[in-house]
Motif scaffolding. Structure first.
Motif, mmCIF file in Angstrom:
data_model
loop_
_atom_site.group_PDB
_atom_site.id
_atom_site.type_symbol
_atom_site.label_atom_id
_atom_site.label_comp_id
_atom_site.label_asym_id
_atom_site.label_seq_id
_atom_site.Cartn_x
_atom_site.Cartn_y
_atom_site.Cartn_z
ATOM 1 N N LYS A 157 -48.162 -16.545 -87.046
ATOM 2 C CA LYS A 157 -48.438 -16.933 -85.663
ATOM 3 C C LYS A 157 -48.717 -15.727 -84.779
ATOM 4 C CE LYS A 157 -46.435 -19.446 -81.812
ATOM 5 N NZ LYS A 157 -45.235 -20.088 -81.283
ATOM 6 N N SER A 158 -48.004 -14.620 -85.019
ATOM 7 C CA SER A 158 -48.116 -13.497 -84.077
ATOM 8 C C SER A 158 -49.515 -12.876 -84.053
ATOM 9 C CB SER A 158 -47.070 -12.438 -84.397
ATOM 10 O OG SER A 158 -47.204 -12.057 -85.738
ATOM 11 N N ASP A 159 -50.351 -13.197 -85.053
ATOM 12 C CA ASP A 159 -51.715 -12.653 -85.038
ATOM 13 C C ASP A 159 -52.650 -13.451 -84.146
ATOM 14 O OD1 ASP A 159 -50.757 -10.909 -86.832
ATOM 15 O OD2 ASP A 159 -51.708 -11.818 -88.587
ATOM 16 N N TYR A 160 -52.222 -14.636 -83.713
ATOM 17 C CA TYR A 160 -53.165 -15.527 -83.047
ATOM 18 C C TYR A 160 -52.809 -15.843 -81.602
ATOM 19 C CZ TYR A 160 -55.111 -15.976 -87.630
ATOM 20 O OH TYR A 160 -55.693 -15.680 -88.819
ATOM 21 N N TYR A 161 -51.888 -15.063 -81.039
ATOM 22 C CA TYR A 161 -51.579 -15.279 -79.631
ATOM 23 C C TYR A 161 -52.795 -14.942 -78.777
ATOM 24 C CZ TYR A 161 -46.562 -15.923 -80.180
ATOM 25 O OH TYR A 161 -45.337 -16.409 -80.489
ATOM 26 N N ASP A 162 -52.911 -15.639 -77.683
ATOM 27 C CA ASP A 162 -53.877 -15.251 -76.671
ATOM 28 C C ASP A 162 -53.499 -13.830 -76.239
ATOM 29 O OD1 ASP A 162 -55.302 -14.871 -74.351
ATOM 30 O OD2 ASP A 162 -55.212 -16.978 -73.803
ATOM 31 N N PRO A 163 -54.418 -12.864 -76.350
ATOM 32 C CA PRO A 163 -54.034 -11.474 -76.041
ATOM 33 C C PRO A 163 -53.435 -11.327 -74.645
ATOM 34 C CG PRO A 163 -56.410 -11.698 -76.372
ATOM 35 C CD PRO A 163 -55.797 -12.980 -76.795
ATOM 36 N N ARG A 164 -53.871 -12.217 -73.734
ATOM 37 C CA ARG A 164 -53.358 -12.118 -72.378
ATOM 38 C C ARG A 164 -51.892 -12.530 -72.312
ATOM 39 N NH1 ARG A 164 -52.448 -13.856 -68.002
ATOM 40 N NH2 ARG A 164 -52.005 -15.790 -69.052
ATOM 41 N N CYS A 165 -51.507 -13.504 -73.138
ATOM 42 C CA CYS A 165 -50.117 -13.958 -73.145
ATOM 43 C C CYS A 165 -49.185 -12.852 -73.620
ATOM 44 C CB CYS A 165 -49.961 -15.172 -74.040
ATOM 45 S SG CYS A 165 -50.672 -16.650 -73.326
ATOM 46 N N LEU A 166 -49.673 -12.036 -74.560
ATOM 47 C CA LEU A 166 -48.832 -10.946 -75.058
ATOM 48 C C LEU A 166 -48.495 -9.977 -73.945
ATOM 49 C CD1 LEU A 166 -50.550 -10.155 -78.433
ATOM 50 C CD2 LEU A 166 -48.429 -11.356 -78.063
ATOM 51 N N ARG A 167 -49.418 -9.848 -72.988
ATOM 52 C CA ARG A 167 -49.212 -8.880 -71.923
ATOM 53 C C ARG A 167 -48.595 -9.496 -70.675
ATOM 54 N NH1 ARG A 167 -54.538 -7.260 -73.890
ATOM 55 N NH2 ARG A 167 -55.570 -8.450 -72.284
ATOM 56 N N CYS A 168 -48.322 -10.812 -70.718
ATOM 57 C CA CYS A 168 -47.870 -11.511 -69.507
ATOM 58 C C CYS A 168 -46.439 -11.112 -69.153
ATOM 59 C CB CYS A 168 -47.963 -13.013 -69.716
ATOM 60 S SG CYS A 168 -47.181 -13.981 -68.447
ATOM 61 N N PRO A 169 -46.189 -10.603 -67.946
ATOM 62 C CA PRO A 169 -44.829 -10.226 -67.581
ATOM 63 C C PRO A 169 -43.998 -11.374 -67.025
ATOM 64 C CG PRO A 169 -46.398 -9.382 -65.967
ATOM 65 C CD PRO A 169 -47.160 -10.254 -66.919
ATOM 66 N N TYR A 170 -44.633 -12.504 -66.714
ATOM 67 C CA TYR A 170 -43.898 -13.615 -66.089
ATOM 68 C C TYR A 170 -43.882 -14.822 -67.023
ATOM 69 C CZ TYR A 170 -43.836 -11.193 -61.651
ATOM 70 O OH TYR A 170 -43.616 -10.286 -60.660
ATOM 71 N N THR A 171 -43.028 -14.813 -68.047
ATOM 72 C CA THR A 171 -43.041 -15.974 -68.937
ATOM 73 C C THR A 171 -42.230 -17.117 -68.358
ATOM 74 O OG1 THR A 171 -41.298 -14.855 -70.095
ATOM 75 C CG2 THR A 171 -43.458 -14.810 -71.108
ATOM 76 N N SER A 172 -41.189 -16.785 -67.605
ATOM 77 C CA SER A 172 -40.330 -17.838 -67.085
ATOM 78 C C SER A 172 -40.874 -18.343 -65.761
ATOM 79 C CB SER A 172 -38.921 -17.291 -66.900
ATOM 80 O OG SER A 172 -38.050 -18.346 -66.640
ATOM 81 N N ALA A 173 -40.861 -19.679 -65.590
ATOM 82 C CA ALA A 173 -41.401 -20.259 -64.365
ATOM 83 C C ALA A 173 -40.558 -19.857 -63.169
ATOM 84 C CB ALA A 173 -41.450 -21.771 -64.498
ATOM 85 N N LEU A 174 -41.224 -19.573 -62.040
ATOM 86 C CA LEU A 174 -40.534 -19.099 -60.840
ATOM 87 C C LEU A 174 -40.320 -20.244 -59.860
ATOM 88 C CD1 LEU A 174 -42.852 -16.048 -60.148
ATOM 89 C CD2 LEU A 174 -40.624 -15.930 -61.218
ATOM 90 N N GLU A 175 -39.166 -20.220 -59.195
ATOM 91 C CA GLU A 175 -38.859 -21.162 -58.114
ATOM 92 C C GLU A 175 -39.175 -22.610 -58.457
ATOM 93 O OE1 GLU A 175 -39.652 -19.941 -54.212
ATOM 94 O OE2 GLU A 175 -39.597 -17.806 -54.699
ATOM 95 N N VAL A 176 -38.531 -23.103 -59.501
ATOM 96 C CA VAL A 176 -38.742 -24.494 -59.889
ATOM 97 C C VAL A 176 -37.502 -25.300 -59.541
ATOM 98 C CG1 VAL A 176 -40.371 -24.030 -61.723
ATOM 99 C CG2 VAL A 176 -37.950 -23.948 -62.203
#
Ligand code: SF4
Ligand code: SF4
Lengths: 329, 135
Positions: A157-176
């Motif tokens: 799986k780790s070879d097929y991540y959207d490259p942008r997701c790998l660099r995303c600093p905000y994985t957890s949803a904010l103010e929900v």
């Protein structure tokens, strides 16, 4: 992939909210028949429909664009009633940015957040296979692919991540309003700023040649504009006027018009783009538009110390200026 | 398919200036000195849509200079402040799209230094020379 327990819990609270009349509907993702590796936006209005809702690493679409701006999914609400929506980390930033701009009324929303496990770029999976995909499942570390010609493959799986997701600093949803328990496998991470710095170190001529060769494939279909949750002008977009004041803007696909169109889009988004990647995802020509948006995000962060969508109050830098600048310090 | 050669650059410079920053004799002098440069009057630099400047760049104008009032001396209170940030954002977008951001510049009038615009125009000309732009 959400565990069965969390999925059951998620469906239970949504069902309860619908039955009690607290929400008029719930906007989430559902699987699409005959389209493996894709989920699409879906509004559940009855408890039976709630059983169709899912969340997995193919839920890439950004739902917050359906709540304000061009597409308005919120039905008419009774007094005191709300509309439910599910967001990942990047979607929650767009939602906050839209709330800050008064495009959507937060009081009308009941927001369920998830901690995103990273999404899979299905086109990347497809490009490495000989035949088309019949069915694909994800168990957290491996993608099990069944192909149309009957063969099977197990992909890491780790070879097929959207490259942008790998660099995303905000994985957890904010103010929900409700954050679902985090029981999904962690995604590998890369430092976004370091990556951007190393990209910007490349000579300008090289970057220019690459992005222009990519952009020259653009067919001016405006899917990137339609997908963008930050775009503003609803039906008044200048690109939609059939008779544009010639020769100021032409819809033809000369490089000058392509660049002008993209300039209009990205200049309007320059201090508001949350880097959700929806434009790159929507592009039928697979143009790496995320290279543009990530540079804008880096510029906004380093110059103005501002990250769009991290607060529902903040004004964007282009609508402000600092006193120090006036005094020329 | 369009290619990078479709973006010609001509030896043309356009100055978008605020009507309060450059007027009267000052404007005449600049026009006499640089007959090949186009001067476009704006009511305020904050009124300039950077799309206009960018459009000119991709259509072949060599360089764009936006000339505004001193930072704390805007006739319209704060138009030049917004213009400054906007031009910076426009340069970043232009860079990301593969158009040289140095062809777009923002300079301010300085009440103590009348040579600012002249120097900027000459600098832009040298820049076009160094890029090998033919007349
Ligand atoms: S420009 Fe692209 S990355 Fe930025 S908010 Fe819009 S869709 Fe998302
Ligand atoms: S989605 Fe892709 S092809 Fe369509 S207008 Fe945007 S960049 Fe061009």
């Amino acid at each position: 992939m959400m565990t069965e327990k969390t999925l059951a819990y998620f469906r239970k609270i949504v069902k309860e909210a619908i039955k009690s009349g607290k929400i008029a509907g719930f906007l989430g993702w559902r699987e699409v028949a005959d389209m493996p590796g894709k989920t699409r936006a879906f509004v559940a209005t009855t408890p039976e429909e709630v059983d169709l809702l899912v969340f997995n690493s193919f839920s890439r679409e950004n739902l917050s664009r359906l709540l304000g701006g061009k597409t308005f999914y919120i039905p008419e609400l009774k007094k005191g009633q709300k509309f439910g929506v599910m967001v990942k980390g990047c979607d929650s930033r767009n939602l906050l940015a839209n709330v800050a701009e008064n495009k959507v009324d937060r009081d009308n929303l009941w927001v369920i957040g998830v901690k995103c496990p990273g999404t899979i770029d299905i086109d990347l999976v497809r490009s490495g296979l000989d035949s088309d995909i019949k069915n694909i499942t994800d168990d957290g570390t491996t993608l099990h692919v069944e192909m149309l010609d009957g063969k099977k493959a197990d992909l890491v799986k780790s070879d097929y991540y959207d490259p942008r997701c790998l660099r995303c600093p905000y994985t957890s949803a904010l103010e929900v309003d409700e954050l679902l328990p985090d029981d999904m496998p962690k995604k590998p991470t890369k430092n976004w700023e370091k990556w951007m710095e190393s990209y910007l170190q490349k000579p300008f001529e090289e970057r220019r040649a690459y992005i222009i060769s990519q952009l020259s494939r653009c067919t001016m279909c405006f899917a990137c504009r339609d997908a963008c949750p930050g775009c503003y002008c609803n039906t008044n977009c200048i690109m939609d006027y059939p008779k544009l004041p010639e020769p100021y803007l032409q819809k033809g696909t000369s490089l000058a018009s392509i660049l002008t169109y993209h300039f209009i889009h990205y200049f309007h988004l320059s201090d508001r783009c949350t880097n959700c990647g929806e434009c790159a995802r929507a592009c039928p020509e697979s143009i790496p538009l995320n290279l543009i948006t990530e540079q804008l995000g880096y510029m906004t962060k380093t110059t103005w110390d501002f990250e769009p969508g991290t607060s529902d109050k903040a004004k964007t830098p282009l609508a402000l200026y600092k006193v120090e600048e006036v005094l020329g310090r | 398919m369009p290619s990078i050669e479709d973006l010609p650059i001509k030896r043309k410079i356009i100055v978008f200036h605020c009507e309060s920053a450059l007027k009267g004799k000052d404007l005449e002098n600049h026009k006499d000195k640089f007959p090949e440069v186009g001067f476009v009057k704006l009511s305020c630099t904050g009124r300039l849509n950077p799309v206009v400047a960018f459009k000119a760049l991709v259509e072949g104008v060599g360089a764009i200079i936006i000339y505004g009032c001193p930072l704390n001396d805007c006739h319209n209170f704060d138009g030049n402040m917004f213009a400054k940030r906007r031009v910076f954002a426009a340069q970043s977008v232009a860079e990301a799209l593969g158009v040289d951001p140095e062809r777009l510049s923002y300079v301010q009038k300085d009440p103590l230094d009348y040579g600012v615009l002249t120097r900027e125009i000459s600098a832009m000309k040298r820049k076009l020379d160094s890029m090998g732009v033919e007349a």
